[in-house]
Each structure stands twice: as C-alpha cells, then as structure tokens.
Design a protein around this motif. Structure first.
Motif, PDB file in Angstrom:
ATOM      1  N   MET A   4     -21.891  17.919   8.303  1.00  0.00           N
ATOM      2  CA  MET A   4     -21.386  17.507   9.604  1.00  0.00           C
ATOM      3  C   MET A   4     -19.875  17.393   9.494  1.00  0.00           C
ATOM      4  N   ILE A   5     -19.207  17.466  10.612  1.00  0.00           N
ATOM      5  CA  ILE A   5     -17.789  17.154  10.637  1.00  0.00           C
ATOM      6  C   ILE A   5     -17.607  15.995  11.605  1.00  0.00           C
ATOM      7  N   ILE A   6     -16.832  15.020  11.159  1.00  0.00           N
ATOM      8  CA  ILE A   6     -16.512  13.855  11.980  1.00  0.00           C
ATOM      9  C   ILE A   6     -15.000  13.807  12.082  1.00  0.00           C
ATOM     10  N   VAL A   7     -14.499  14.023  13.288  1.00  0.00           N
ATOM     11  CA  VAL A   7     -13.061  14.004  13.541  1.00  0.00           C
ATOM     12  C   VAL A   7     -12.694  12.595  13.976  1.00  0.00           C
ATOM     13  N   ASN A   8     -11.843  11.938  13.207  1.00  0.00           N
ATOM     14  CA  ASN A   8     -11.394  10.589  13.537  1.00  0.00           C
ATOM     15  C   ASN A   8     -10.062  10.670  14.257  1.00  0.00           C
ATOM     16  N   LEU A   9      -9.985  10.064  15.446  1.00  0.00           N
ATOM     17  CA  LEU A   9      -8.773  10.134  16.250  1.00  0.00           C
ATOM     18  C   LEU A   9      -8.319   8.743  16.684  1.00  0.00           C
ATOM     19  N   PRO A  10      -7.019   8.457  16.560  1.00  0.00           N
ATOM     20  CA  PRO A  10      -6.509   7.194  17.084  1.00  0.00           C
ATOM     21  C   PRO A  10      -6.302   7.300  18.591  1.00  0.00           C
ATOM     22  N   VAL A  11      -6.715   6.272  19.333  1.00  0.00           N
ATOM     23  CA  VAL A  11      -6.569   6.284  20.782  1.00  0.00           C
ATOM     24  C   VAL A  11      -6.018   4.952  21.276  1.00  0.00           C
ATOM     25  N   ARG A  12      -5.396   4.994  22.446  1.00  0.00           N
ATOM     26  CA  ARG A  12      -4.809   3.780  23.039  1.00  0.00           C
ATOM     27  C   ARG A  12      -5.762   3.083  24.014  1.00  0.00           C
ATOM     28  N   ASP A  13      -6.610   3.845  24.693  1.00  0.00           N
ATOM     29  CA  ASP A  13      -7.453   3.294  25.748  1.00  0.00           C
ATOM     30  C   ASP A  13      -8.851   3.897  25.619  1.00  0.00           C
ATOM     31  N   LEU A  14      -9.791   3.100  25.101  1.00  0.00           N
ATOM     32  CA  LEU A  14     -11.149   3.616  24.890  1.00  0.00           C
ATOM     33  C   LEU A  14     -11.832   3.984  26.202  1.00  0.00           C
ATOM     34  N   GLY A  15     -11.517   3.298  27.292  1.00  0.00           N
ATOM     35  CA  GLY A  15     -12.108   3.636  28.592  1.00  0.00           C
ATOM     36  C   GLY A  15     -11.674   5.017  29.053  1.00  0.00           C
ATOM     37  N   ALA A  16     -10.383   5.312  28.941  1.00  0.00           N
ATOM     38  CA  ALA A  16      -9.873   6.636  29.318  1.00  0.00           C
ATOM     39  C   ALA A  16     -10.447   7.698  28.401  1.00  0.00           C
ATOM     40  N   THR A  17     -10.584   7.360  27.126  1.00  0.00           N
ATOM     41  CA  THR A  17     -11.158   8.289  26.152  1.00  0.00           C
ATOM     42  C   THR A  17     -12.603   8.590  26.502  1.00  0.00           C
ATOM     43  N   ARG A  18     -13.376   7.573  26.853  1.00  0.00           N
ATOM     44  CA  ARG A  18     -14.782   7.757  27.247  1.00  0.00           C
ATOM     45  C   ARG A  18     -14.866   8.655  28.488  1.00  0.00           C
ATOM     46  N   ARG A  19     -14.035   8.395  29.494  1.00  0.00           N
ATOM     47  CA  ARG A  19     -14.068   9.204  30.720  1.00  0.00           C
ATOM     48  C   ARG A  19     -13.750  10.667  30.422  1.00  0.00           C
ATOM     49  N   PHE A  20     -12.769  10.900  29.560  1.00  0.00           N
ATOM     50  CA  PHE A  20     -12.392  12.268  29.230  1.00  0.00           C
ATOM     51  C   PHE A  20     -13.531  12.990  28.509  1.00  0.00           C
ATOM     52  N   TYR A  21     -14.015  12.431  27.410  1.00  0.00           N
ATOM     53  CA  TYR A  21     -15.003  13.139  26.601  1.00  0.00           C
ATOM     54  C   TYR A  21     -16.364  13.268  27.289  1.00  0.00           C
ATOM     55  N   THR A  22     -16.789  12.277  28.053  1.00  0.00           N
ATOM     56  CA  THR A  22     -18.038  12.454  28.799  1.00  0.00           C
ATOM     57  C   THR A  22     -17.804  13.399  29.981  1.00  0.00           C
ATOM     58  N   GLY A  23     -16.587  13.416  30.507  1.00  0.00           N
ATOM     59  CA  GLY A  23     -16.259  14.311  31.618  1.00  0.00           C
ATOM     60  C   GLY A  23     -16.310  15.775  31.248  1.00  0.00           C
ATOM     61  N   VAL A  24     -16.047  16.097  29.975  1.00  0.00           N
ATOM     62  CA  VAL A  24     -16.140  17.499  29.550  1.00  0.00           C
ATOM     63  C   VAL A  24     -17.544  17.845  29.061  1.00  0.00           C
ATOM     64  N   GLY A  25     -18.471  16.883  29.160  1.00  0.00           N
ATOM     65  CA  GLY A  25     -19.870  17.179  28.866  1.00  0.00           C
ATOM     66  C   GLY A  25     -20.416  16.647  27.557  1.00  0.00           C
ATOM     67  N   PHE A  26     -19.632  15.882  26.819  1.00  0.00           N
ATOM     68  CA  PHE A  26     -20.122  15.314  25.568  1.00  0.00           C
ATOM     69  C   PHE A  26     -20.809  13.982  25.861  1.00  0.00           C
ATOM     70  N   THR A  27     -21.595  13.509  24.908  1.00  0.00           N
ATOM     71  CA  THR A  27     -22.268  12.220  25.073  1.00  0.00           C
ATOM     72  C   THR A  27     -21.678  11.207  24.094  1.00  0.00           C
ATOM     73  N   VAL A  28     -22.021   9.946  24.304  1.00  0.00           N
ATOM     74  CA  VAL A  28     -21.559   8.870  23.430  1.00  0.00           C
ATOM     75  C   VAL A  28     -22.769   8.271  22.742  1.00  0.00           C
ATOM     76  N   ASP A  29     -22.681   8.122  21.431  1.00  0.00           N
ATOM     77  CA  ASP A  29     -23.733   7.449  20.675  1.00  0.00           C
ATOM     78  C   ASP A  29     -23.348   5.972  20.610  1.00  0.00           C
ATOM     79  N   GLU A  30     -23.991   5.182  21.457  1.00  0.00           N
ATOM     80  CA  GLU A  30     -23.657   3.762  21.573  1.00  0.00           C
ATOM     81  C   GLU A  30     -23.954   2.987  20.295  1.00  0.00           C
ATOM     82  N   ARG A  31     -24.858   3.491  19.453  1.00  0.00           N
ATOM     83  CA  ARG A  31     -25.188   2.787  18.207  1.00  0.00           C
ATOM     84  C   ARG A  31     -23.976   2.653  17.292  1.00  0.00           C
TER      85      ARG A  31
END
Length: 138
Positions: A4-31
C-alpha cells in the motif's frame, strides 16, 4: 504481500480537506480519523493521511513545507479516460481546489515512445499538487 502507499500531508483545516477529498470522489475511513487527522481512501491500496500541521510536525525533524510556497512532492493519479480526468479537475475546483499550471503540455503523443497522454493538475486547499493523467492503451 500487496503493498500500500500512504501519503502523509500536513494541512491547516481538516474540514476544508474533508470537503475537497470527498468532493473529488474519495471516501474517509473514520476508524483512523480524529480531530488531528483524516484518513482518505483513494483506492484499496492508496491512502492519504491528512494531518493537522502540528501533528504532522511530530513525525519529522525538518521544517514542515508550506505547499503554497514550495513543492516537495508531485502526486500523480492515473485516470481511465480524458473525460474522467476532466471530471476530476472540475470536482476539485468545485470543492476548494485550484488549478496547477503545467510547465509543459500533456495532450497528445508526449510519452517516451510517443504515447497518447492527457493530463492536468490541481492543488488541494493546502497547495499539495495532484496530477491526474490518462495514458491511452498502446
């Protein structure tokens, strides 16, 4: 073993990050997500761990790069068609992303063997570059 590849990225706003990545069709693993990180599932073998900049800094000994000012990595994601590439870009722009200008054109026979390629690039809200690339079958 499938890697697997896991890309670790620093972000300023997790809410904006969630909107962006789910907006392009990816899902979030809440676990594996909490108030300091967001586990984005790109595919069964590709994940993005978007971490609050302070949390990200705990894993490195060098300064955390501001991706709006410097490029540390270019993430490239394969697409199944030109249309899928264009749809990804449109979704990215609609969900807080920005266009990333290519210094070269990726439209037509541009590969080492003259392969037909079509590509574009966007940045997420924090400036991390995501290249999306369609390579026509030979």
């Amino acid at each position: 073993m499938d890697r697997m590849i896991i890309v670790n990225l620093p972000v300023r706003d997790l809410g904006a990050t969630r909107r962006f990545y789910t907006g392009v069709g990816f899902t979030v693993d809440e676990r594996y997500s909490d108030d300091q990180c967001l586990c984005v599932v790109v595919s069964p073998s590709i994940y993005v761990m978007a971490m609050d900049r302070r949390r990200f800094a705990e894993f490195v000994t060098t300064p955390v790069v501001d991706a709006h000012r410097a490029t540390q990595v270019l993430n490239c994601l394969s697409m199944g068609s030109r249309q899928e590439t264009e749809a990804f870009v449109a979704a990215a722009l609609a969900h807080g992303g920005f266009e990333h200008a290519y210094p070269v054109a990726l439209d037509g026979p541009v590969g080492p063997q003259g392969e037909d390629m079509y590509g574009a690039a966007v940045t997420d809200p924090d400036g991390h570059v995501w290249e999306v690339l369609y390579m026509a079958p030979a």
